[in-house]
Design an enzyme around this catalytic site. Structure first.
Site, PDB file in Angstrom:
ATOM      1  N   HIS A   1      30.677 -13.231   3.482  1.00 19.80           N
ATOM      2  CA  HIS A   1      29.336 -12.744   3.161  1.00 19.80           C
ATOM      3  C   HIS A   1      28.420 -13.872   2.705  1.00 19.80           C
ATOM      4  O   HIS A   1      27.432 -13.645   2.011  1.00 19.80           O
ATOM      5  CB  HIS A   1      29.431 -11.638   2.109  1.00 19.80           C
ATOM      6  CG  HIS A   1      30.246 -10.482   2.579  1.00 19.80           C
ATOM      7  ND1 HIS A   1      29.716  -9.383   3.217  1.00 19.80           N
ATOM      8  CD2 HIS A   1      31.597 -10.276   2.555  1.00 19.80           C
ATOM      9  CE1 HIS A   1      30.688  -8.549   3.555  1.00 19.80           C
ATOM     10  NE2 HIS A   1      31.829  -9.064   3.158  1.00 19.80           N
TER      11      HIS A   1
ATOM     12  N   HIS B   1      24.591 -12.667   7.299  1.00 20.18           N
ATOM     13  CA  HIS B   1      25.870 -12.042   7.636  1.00 20.18           C
ATOM     14  C   HIS B   1      25.715 -10.548   7.889  1.00 20.18           C
ATOM     15  O   HIS B   1      24.744  -9.922   7.468  1.00 20.18           O
ATOM     16  CB  HIS B   1      26.888 -12.268   6.512  1.00 20.18           C
ATOM     17  CG  HIS B   1      26.512 -11.590   5.230  1.00 20.18           C
ATOM     18  ND1 HIS B   1      25.667 -12.149   4.307  1.00 20.18           N
ATOM     19  CD2 HIS B   1      26.856 -10.370   4.715  1.00 20.18           C
ATOM     20  CE1 HIS B   1      25.514 -11.330   3.280  1.00 20.18           C
ATOM     21  NE2 HIS B   1      26.220 -10.244   3.509  1.00 20.18           N
TER      22      HIS B   1
ATOM     23  N   ASP C   1      27.562  -6.810   7.351  1.00 21.57           N
ATOM     24  CA  ASP C   1      28.555  -6.041   6.598  1.00 21.57           C
ATOM     25  C   ASP C   1      29.200  -5.015   7.521  1.00 21.57           C
ATOM     26  O   ASP C   1      28.491  -4.251   8.185  1.00 21.57           O
ATOM     27  CB  ASP C   1      27.902  -5.266   5.452  1.00 21.57           C
ATOM     28  CG  ASP C   1      27.511  -6.143   4.281  1.00 21.57           C
ATOM     29  OD1 ASP C   1      27.860  -7.337   4.282  1.00 21.57           O
ATOM     30  OD2 ASP C   1      26.838  -5.622   3.361  1.00 21.57           O
TER      31      ASP C   1
ATOM     32  N   HIS D   1      33.625  -3.097   4.150  1.00 25.51           N
ATOM     33  CA  HIS D   1      33.223  -3.910   3.004  1.00 25.51           C
ATOM     34  C   HIS D   1      33.068  -3.065   1.740  1.00 25.51           C
ATOM     35  O   HIS D   1      33.424  -3.497   0.643  1.00 25.51           O
ATOM     36  CB  HIS D   1      31.918  -4.633   3.342  1.00 25.51           C
ATOM     37  CG  HIS D   1      31.326  -5.425   2.233  1.00 25.51           C
ATOM     38  ND1 HIS D   1      32.048  -6.338   1.490  1.00 25.51           N
ATOM     39  CD2 HIS D   1      30.051  -5.457   1.724  1.00 25.51           C
ATOM     40  CE1 HIS D   1      31.257  -6.896   0.588  1.00 25.51           C
ATOM     41  NE2 HIS D   1      30.052  -6.369   0.704  1.00 25.51           N
TER      42      HIS D   1
ATOM     43  N   HIS E   1      24.327   0.750  -0.043  1.00 19.16           N
ATOM     44  CA  HIS E   1      25.339   0.464   0.984  1.00 19.16           C
ATOM     45  C   HIS E   1      25.942   1.768   1.497  1.00 19.16           C
ATOM     46  O   HIS E   1      26.067   1.985   2.710  1.00 19.16           O
ATOM     47  CB  HIS E   1      26.467  -0.411   0.412  1.00 19.16           C
ATOM     48  CG  HIS E   1      26.188  -1.873   0.417  1.00 19.16           C
ATOM     49  ND1 HIS E   1      25.514  -2.507  -0.590  1.00 19.16           N
ATOM     50  CD2 HIS E   1      26.516  -2.851   1.318  1.00 19.16           C
ATOM     51  CE1 HIS E   1      25.435  -3.801  -0.335  1.00 19.16           C
ATOM     52  NE2 HIS E   1      26.035  -4.038   0.818  1.00 19.16           N
TER      53      HIS E   1
END
Length: 209
Positions: A50, A54, A56, A60, A161
């Site tokens: 990361h 980058h 994810d 992750h 996220h």
């Protein structure tokens, strides 16, 4: 007619670049020199997946989520829209409703007027968890941003996220968008094909559509 050129929006990976607090910093060195081998230099790297610009993978932040090699590469290639959100300290559904996102599949957020890879930002834009369902309603399946994370540095629950992941939105972080004008672009940000991985550095480029 001037030929449209690809623009690199990737943070360069350097030994002095900033890294997430507590994460493994990037380190490149020659493991074998031409003088030692008699024929070639051979470099080696050690890094968190990361670091820099980058992608994810859902794994992750979700132990049962898909890993990098299970993701469709086509997600990271195609038309993207860059929008300027530098005026917003936080961004959720209500703020995004003011932008024209009709027909957009990949959305890149220009949230910072500067992006210094050598300095980890003390503060950056806060993305609110209601962004995930809204992007899904619009048909957007990739969100890119020019800061280290879609969640706050001190967050352990990672609500944004999870909101994005639960709604099928793929994440690309640490883009370099400070000098990019809002608009539509062709976009490529391919992760490395690392089997079982939770993420990967990408080489991100755009070209005016």
């Amino acid at each position: 007619m001037e030929k449209k050129r690809w623009i690199d929006i990737t943070q360069p990976l350097t030994n002095d670049m900033a890294h997430w607090p507590g994460d493994t910093p990037f380190r490149f060195e020659l493991g074998v020199t031409k003088e030692q081998s008699g024929s070639v230099n051979i470099g080696e790297i050690r890094t968190s997946l990361h670091m820099g610009t980058h992608a994810d993978a859902p794994f992750h932040f979700d132990g049962t989520g898909r890993k990098l090699h299970e993701l469709d590469v086509n997600t990271y290639i195609g038309r993207a829209r860059v929008i300027d959100v530098t005026a917003h300290p936080s961004l959720g559904r209500s703020e995004l409703e003011d932008y024209d996102l009709e027909g957009v599949e990949r959305l890149l957020l220009k949230s910072s007027e500067t992006n210094n890879p050598l300095v980890f930002p003390e503060t950056f834009i806060e993305l609110l968890p209601d962004i995930g369902p809204y992007l899904r309603e619009l048909g957007i399946f990739l969100l890119g941003i020019d800061v280290p994370s879609v969640d706050r540095t001190d967050s352990k629950e990672l609500p944004t996220h999870h909101s994005l992941g639960d709604n099928g939105i793929h994440i690309v972080e640490n883009l370099m968008l400070a000098d990019v004008e809002p608009g539509d672009y062709d976009f490529i940000a391919l992760p490395l094909a690392i089997h079982g991985a939770d993420g990967s550095p990408v080489r991100a480029v755009i070209k005016k559509a």
